[in-house]
Design a protein around this motif. Structure first.
Motif, PDB file in Angstrom:
ATOM      1  N   ALA A   5       0.060  16.999  -5.691  1.00  0.00           N
ATOM      2  CA  ALA A   5       0.001  17.783  -4.453  1.00  0.00           C
ATOM      3  C   ALA A   5       1.049  18.882  -4.533  1.00  0.00           C
ATOM      4  CB  ALA A   5       0.253  16.890  -3.239  1.00  0.00           C
ATOM      5  N   SER A   6       0.615  20.099  -4.392  1.00  0.00           N
ATOM      6  CA  SER A   6       1.538  21.232  -4.347  1.00  0.00           C
ATOM      7  C   SER A   6       1.583  21.758  -2.921  1.00  0.00           C
ATOM      8  CB  SER A   6       1.089  22.337  -5.302  1.00  0.00           C
ATOM      9  OG  SER A   6       1.361  21.993  -6.638  1.00  0.00           O
ATOM     10  N   ILE A   7       2.768  21.670  -2.337  1.00  0.00           N
ATOM     11  CA  ILE A   7       2.977  22.148  -0.974  1.00  0.00           C
ATOM     12  C   ILE A   7       3.569  23.544  -1.050  1.00  0.00           C
ATOM     13  CG2 ILE A   7       4.153  21.735   1.212  1.00  0.00           C
ATOM     14  CD1 ILE A   7       4.281  18.750   0.389  1.00  0.00           C
ATOM     15  N   ILE A   8       2.863  24.522  -0.524  1.00  0.00           N
ATOM     16  CA  ILE A   8       3.384  25.894  -0.493  1.00  0.00           C
ATOM     17  C   ILE A   8       3.965  26.116   0.898  1.00  0.00           C
ATOM     18  CG2 ILE A   8       2.849  28.324  -0.680  1.00  0.00           C
ATOM     19  CD1 ILE A   8       0.656  25.815  -2.418  1.00  0.00           C
ATOM     20  N   TYR A   9       5.276  26.029   0.969  1.00  0.00           N
ATOM     21  CA  TYR A   9       6.004  26.117   2.240  1.00  0.00           C
ATOM     22  C   TYR A   9       6.111  27.586   2.642  1.00  0.00           C
ATOM     23  CZ  TYR A   9      10.021  25.574   5.457  1.00  0.00           C
ATOM     24  OH  TYR A   9      10.862  25.594   6.532  1.00  0.00           O
ATOM     25  N   LEU A  10       5.612  27.937   3.843  1.00  0.00           N
ATOM     26  CA  LEU A  10       5.541  29.326   4.286  1.00  0.00           C
ATOM     27  C   LEU A  10       6.271  29.578   5.603  1.00  0.00           C
ATOM     28  CD1 LEU A  10       1.714  29.826   3.649  1.00  0.00           C
ATOM     29  CD2 LEU A  10       3.562  30.424   2.097  1.00  0.00           C
TER      30      LEU A  10
ATOM     31  N   ARG B  11       0.829  -1.205   0.000  1.00  0.00           N
ATOM     32  CA  ARG B  11       0.000   0.000   0.000  1.00  0.00           C
ATOM     33  C   ARG B  11       0.867   1.259   0.000  1.00  0.00           C
ATOM     34  NH1 ARG B  11      -4.901   1.922   4.053  1.00  0.00           N
ATOM     35  NH2 ARG B  11      -5.380   3.815   2.899  1.00  0.00           N
ATOM     36  N   MET B  12       1.973   1.229   0.694  1.00  0.00           N
ATOM     37  CA  MET B  12       2.890   2.370   0.698  1.00  0.00           C
ATOM     38  C   MET B  12       3.410   2.641  -0.713  1.00  0.00           C
ATOM     39  SD  MET B  12       4.989   1.438   4.206  1.00  0.00           S
ATOM     40  CE  MET B  12       5.931   2.954   4.253  1.00  0.00           C
ATOM     41  N   GLN B  13       3.749   1.549  -1.425  1.00  0.00           N
ATOM     42  CA  GLN B  13       4.252   1.701  -2.789  1.00  0.00           C
ATOM     43  C   GLN B  13       3.166   2.230  -3.719  1.00  0.00           C
ATOM     44  OE1 GLN B  13       7.532   1.118  -3.518  1.00  0.00           O
ATOM     45  NE2 GLN B  13       7.070   2.092  -5.491  1.00  0.00           N
ATOM     46  N   GLU B  14       1.936   1.765  -3.536  1.00  0.00           N
ATOM     47  CA  GLU B  14       0.826   2.257  -4.355  1.00  0.00           C
ATOM     48  C   GLU B  14       0.639   3.764  -4.173  1.00  0.00           C
ATOM     49  OE1 GLU B  14      -2.486  -0.040  -3.121  1.00  0.00           O
ATOM     50  OE2 GLU B  14      -1.974  -1.797  -4.351  1.00  0.00           O
ATOM     51  N   LEU B  15       0.725   4.211  -2.925  1.00  0.00           N
ATOM     52  CA  LEU B  15       0.601   5.642  -2.673  1.00  0.00           C
ATOM     53  C   LEU B  15       1.762   6.399  -3.308  1.00  0.00           C
ATOM     54  CD1 LEU B  15      -0.775   8.062  -1.283  1.00  0.00           C
ATOM     55  CD2 LEU B  15       0.583   7.557   0.752  1.00  0.00           C
ATOM     56  N   ALA B  16       2.974   5.849  -3.199  1.00  0.00           N
ATOM     57  CA  ALA B  16       4.150   6.501  -3.774  1.00  0.00           C
ATOM     58  C   ALA B  16       4.016   6.628  -5.286  1.00  0.00           C
ATOM     59  CB  ALA B  16       5.413   5.716  -3.417  1.00  0.00           C
ATOM     60  N   GLU B  17       3.500   5.591  -5.936  1.00  0.00           N
ATOM     61  CA  GLU B  17       3.397   5.602  -7.391  1.00  0.00           C
ATOM     62  C   GLU B  17       2.254   6.478  -7.889  1.00  0.00           C
ATOM     63  OE1 GLU B  17       3.019   1.511  -8.344  1.00  0.00           O
ATOM     64  OE2 GLU B  17       5.157   1.046  -8.034  1.00  0.00           O
ATOM     65  N   SER B  18       1.224   6.646  -7.070  1.00  0.00           N
ATOM     66  CA  SER B  18       0.063   7.431  -7.508  1.00  0.00           C
ATOM     67  C   SER B  18       0.179   8.908  -7.162  1.00  0.00           C
ATOM     68  CB  SER B  18      -1.218   6.870  -6.882  1.00  0.00           C
ATOM     69  OG  SER B  18      -1.188   7.022  -5.459  1.00  0.00           O
ATOM     70  N   SER B  19       1.168   9.266  -6.381  1.00  0.00           N
ATOM     71  CA  SER B  19       1.260  10.646  -5.884  1.00  0.00           C
ATOM     72  C   SER B  19       2.403  11.396  -6.554  1.00  0.00           C
ATOM     73  CB  SER B  19       1.460  10.643  -4.363  1.00  0.00           C
ATOM     74  OG  SER B  19       0.421   9.934  -3.728  1.00  0.00           O
ATOM     75  N   HIS B  20       2.144  12.617  -6.898  1.00  0.00           N
ATOM     76  CA  HIS B  20       3.152  13.505  -7.480  1.00  0.00           C
ATOM     77  C   HIS B  20       3.189  14.777  -6.627  1.00  0.00           C
ATOM     78  CE1 HIS B  20       3.282  11.040 -11.175  1.00  0.00           C
ATOM     79  NE2 HIS B  20       1.992  10.877 -10.941  1.00  0.00           N
ATOM     80  N   TYR B  21       4.397  15.235  -6.328  1.00  0.00           N
ATOM     81  CA  TYR B  21       4.549  16.348  -5.402  1.00  0.00           C
ATOM     82  C   TYR B  21       5.379  17.465  -6.024  1.00  0.00           C
ATOM     83  CZ  TYR B  21       2.971  13.115  -1.772  1.00  0.00           C
ATOM     84  OH  TYR B  21       2.245  12.230  -1.028  1.00  0.00           O
ATOM     85  N   VAL B  22       5.070  18.689  -5.613  1.00  0.00           N
ATOM     86  CA  VAL B  22       5.877  19.868  -5.925  1.00  0.00           C
ATOM     87  C   VAL B  22       5.948  20.698  -4.652  1.00  0.00           C
ATOM     88  CG1 VAL B  22       6.137  21.912  -7.367  1.00  0.00           C
ATOM     89  CG2 VAL B  22       5.080  19.864  -8.323  1.00  0.00           C
ATOM     90  N   ILE B  23       7.135  21.212  -4.360  1.00  0.00           N
ATOM     91  CA  ILE B  23       7.304  22.081  -3.187  1.00  0.00           C
ATOM     92  C   ILE B  23       7.608  23.496  -3.660  1.00  0.00           C
ATOM     93  CG2 ILE B  23       8.588  22.520  -1.075  1.00  0.00           C
ATOM     94  CD1 ILE B  23       9.240  19.601  -0.909  1.00  0.00           C
TER      95      ILE B  23
END
Length: 810
Positions: free
Chosen positions: A302-307, A142-154
């Motif tokens: 997922a776009s993380i806007i670090y503040l 399940r961890m791998q499934e989440l890793a493969e389905s998720s895309h991130y930008v910081i």
């Protein structure tokens, strides 16, 4: 039975498999024990928005990450506002659960406290995380499934640690048809948010309806956008000085906003963008919500806007800007009953308060009111419900309430529950909330018949705590280099990103409380040598930099003076010593937000990770300044005069002399008024005496003449007549007697006149003596000058900033 219970829970809390959010397990409110029933929540319910409330340590952040993991697993794009720095933990998903994955994110200070090696602590952490996930039925698959389905930008606005955001790009005209009133309204709302946030960043307090600054900027931008023209800050500032319109409303431009005021606004905005620290705000891509929610292949991300690295004003600027852009994007979407996108804000404190009106508040309320129609959900997290506006509370359909810090917080929640849902059984809520433990929450939803108590599941992402800019930079760099979302793996596998360091050194910047600013000393700063900085050094040692506003006020002295006190504390010992301040005059040019390349950090003795450390520093600094900081001024107690701040002593002495002379003149005038009646009486008596003397002198002369002429006649008569001689002699004697009496009266009158003259002279002498005494007395008072000190009170000390300053020492 447990399977039936899970099915019932699924049917009660959601429909369909896609979009089902596995939040945790139910808890029996009566016994407080787990029921082993899965708590599944339909993501579509979040179109009516949600609020997570809980004190520090309640598990609130962990629950937020769990919900984001579930949303991303369902393919729901997420826009994540991260004021505290916790949301970067979403990238720390290690399917292999290898200690080497955890190693870069382990706190060296924790290992030192426990007296073990970092590698040992990494092994224990990995084992603990594996055990925690297994307890919840979560394995590597399940961890791998989440890793493969998720895309991130910081994104890191105002910094190049991640992907910076070009605020100039926010002036690009949106694709709107301004001839359509509804689209024109969308554009105007975005302009209002843009202008409000820009003025906040420039520290200009402006109201969209009444402030000429806001109205002018909004009209300039609207004119350009409605004509299909993009803008940049340079052209905006130029048009502030020379607006493209002659009138605003019914007033001529010069009447509405004169040239002098426009020039002042243009200089303020120009000073903002001319600052070297503003350069990072001009880098990176333009703010584009579509790009933030979907990657170039059109897949959700997922776009993380670090503040966490920004000041309060800068955070307000970014949040308002992003929310206004999101609203424009949202209103251009077709309606949807499904959750099209999720906006998550990890700490809403200060952005939608109950009384104040920061620019971000309107944007938050707009999304809460209108987002449901477009399938845009907002999930807000906060520690203190009293800091959230009632309108925001009333527009949330989902509540997740954890442990609360005060009865006041609980009362606010209960009142909110009552107003939102019409729930009458407040005592039930009160009991449920009061009995919560760590990671336990009460779920209340408009879709549920009754509240559900549950404990949140173990998060897949490793919760390393708040990440600083160095760690964020490492994550972002790993994403770019490896093209993978698991930046920790990329870092561990890339030797180029690692270096050998001494036992008390680290290439990874030690953790710092995310609420605290972190700076790097520019070796060209004029005072760099004062703190022992080595130009070009790569070995960095931590110090503190502080800026404090001190207000000296004394109502009697009419003093209300504020001065800025700045200092560096270096090197740091385990216990902060405010007496070791190195006073410097620093500004933004002396400090950088970026470390030097290949920096090596000397592990600090002070525990910079603890927020309480900086609270103690501020408290200690206040106490030190309270005891030792004074302002000296001069006082003349006799005159009641005080010197002005910075007034030289000779100037104050001259002012005292002038004041004393003025007071002496007034007292002399009163004295003369007091003597006036006596002088008038004396002069009147002298005048009367003088008149009497003159009258008697004339009478005496007349008597003498009569006596002489009478005597001559008597003599002649005596020679001519016998008997008449005796008569004439008698008359002569009578005339002689009258002359003598007249002369005696004259002498008496002259003596009285002399007495009056003497009395008048004595009165004049007394007046002169009194005047001289007054003059001498006030001159003496003018010289009674003493030095006094104006102390500080606790409320007079405003610690504006205490930041960590990394100083190159070798």
């Amino acid at each position: 039975r447990e399977g039936d219970k899970r099915d019932m829970t699924r049917r009660a809390m959601g429909s369909g498999r896609r979009g089902e959010m596995y939040l945790g397990r139910g808890i029996d409110p009566a016994s407080g024990r787990s029921t082993d029933s899965e708590v599944i929540y339909d993501a579509r319910n979040l179109t009516s928005h949600g609020i997570i409330v809980g004190m520090t340590g309640s598990g609130k952040t962990g629950l937020g990450i769990v919900m984001l993991e579930e949303a991303l697993a369902s393919g729901i794009p997420c826009l994540i506002l991260d004021p505290k720095g916790d949301m970067g933990n979403l990238l720390l998903n290690f399917p292999s659960l290898s200690p080497s994955d955890f190693l870069p994110w382990i706190d060296p200070a924790e290992a030192r406290r426990r007296g073990i090696e970092l590698e040992q602590l990494a092994m224990e952490t990995a084992a603990g995380w594996r055990s925690g996930l297994e307890e919840w039925g979560i394995g590597p698959k399940r961890m791998q499934e989440l890793a493969e389905s998720s895309h991130y930008v910081i994104y890191t606005p105002g910094s190049v640690s991640g992907i910076p955001v070009n605020v100039v790009g926010s002036l690009i005209a949106p694709r709107l048809d301004w001839s359509v009133s509804s689209q024109a309204e969308i554009g105007r709302d975005e302009i209002e948010g843009l202008v409000s946030s820009l003025l906040v960043l420039a520290r200009i307090d402006a109201d969209p309806i009444s402030s000429p600054e806001h109205i002018l900027l909004a009209n300039i931008i609207e004119k350009a956008w409605s004509e299909g023209r993009d803008m940049d800050l340079a052209s905006l500032i130029a048009q502030v000085r020379h607006p493209p319109m002659r009138k605003l409303g019914v007033f001529e431009m010069e009447s509405f906003y004169p040239q002098k005021e426009r020039d002042r606004l243009a200089m303020r905005l120009n000073g903002l963008i001319a600052s070297p620290s503003f350069a990072a705000w001009l880098q990176g891509p333009a703010l584009d919500i579509e790009r933030m929610l979907f990657n170039p292949q059109g897949l959700p991300q997922a776009s993380i806007i670090y503040l966490a690295h920004l000041s309060d004003a800068e955070r307000g600027f970014v949040v308002t800007l992003i929310l206004s852009k999101l609203i424009t994007w949202m209103r251009r979407q077709p309606g949807s009953p499904d959750l099209r996108a999720l906006l998550y804000m990890d700490e809403v404190f200060g952005f939608a308060p109950p009384t104040a009106e920061p620019p971000s508040k309107k944007q938050i309320l707009t999304i809460l009111k209108q987002g449901r129609a477009y399938g845009v959900g907002m999930l807000l997290s906060t520690q203190n419900p009293v800091d959230l506006d009632y309108k925001a509370m009333s527009n949330a359909g989902t509540w997740m309430i954890g442990r609360l810090q005060t009865e006041r917080d609980k009362a606010r929640i209960l009142e909110g529950m009552k107003s939102v849902s019409g729930q009458t059984d407040i005592r039930l809520f009160d009991r449920l909330i009061s009995n919560l433990g760590k990671r336990e929450f009460v779920l209340q939803s408009a879709r549920l018949k009754e509240p559900v108590v549950f404990t949140s599941r173990w998060s897949i992402s490793y919760l390393a705590g708040p990440l600083d800019r160095t760690q964020i930079e490492r994550l972002a760099r790993s994403l770019e280099k490896g093209g993978e979302r698991t930046s920790a793996e990329a870092w561990a596998m890339n030797p180029a990103l690692q270096e050998e360091t001494a036992g008390d050194e680290s290439q990874v910047a030690p953790r710092v409380d995310p609420a605290t600013a972190v700076y790097y000393l520019n070796s060209s700063a004029p005072w760099a040598s004062q703190v022992g900085s080595v130009p070009g050094g790569r070995r960095l040692e931590a110090g503190l930099v502080a800026r404090v506003h001190l207000t000296f006020d004394d109502s009697k002295a009419a003093v209300n003076h504020t001065e800025e006190w700045e200092a560096v504390f270096f090197p740091l010992s385990k216990r902060f010593d405010p007496g070791k301040a190195i006073n410097v005059d620093y500004d933004n040019r002396d400090l950088s937000s970026l470390p030097p390349e290949k920096a090596v950090y000397i592990l600090p003795r002070a525990d910079l990770e603890r927020p309480s450390y900086f609270k103690e520093v501020k408290a200690s600094l206040r106490e030190h300044l309270l005891r030792n900081r004074r302002m000296s001024i001069l006082r003349n107690p006799a005159l009641g005069l005080y010197s002005r701040v910075g007034e030289p002593r000779p100037d104050f002495e001259r002012r005292c002399a002038a004041a004393a002379e003025d007071k002496a003149d007034r007292e002399m005038a009163k004295l003369k008024d007091k003597y006036a009646a006596s002088f008038s009486r004396m002069k009147s008596q002298l005048s009367n005496a003088d008149r009497r003397v003159r009258e008697l002198s004339a009478d005496a002369r007349q008597r003498q003449q009569e006596e002489i002429f009478g005597g001559a006649g008597d003599l002649l008569s005596g020679l001519l007549g016998g008997r008449r001689r005796s008569i004439n002699l008698g008359r002569a004697a009578s005339r002689r007697s009258m002359t003598v009496r007249t002369q005696e009266r004259l002498r008496s009158a002259e003596e009285k006149k002399k007495e009056r003259e003497i009395e008048l002279e004595e009165l004049e002498n007394r007046l002169a003596e009194d005047i001289s005494s007054i003059s001498d007395r006030w001159k003496g008072m003018a010289g009674q000058i003493e030095e006094i000190e104006i102390p500080l009170e606790k409320t007079d000390i405003d610690v504006e900033e205490v930041g960590v300053l990394w100083i190159p020492v070798g």
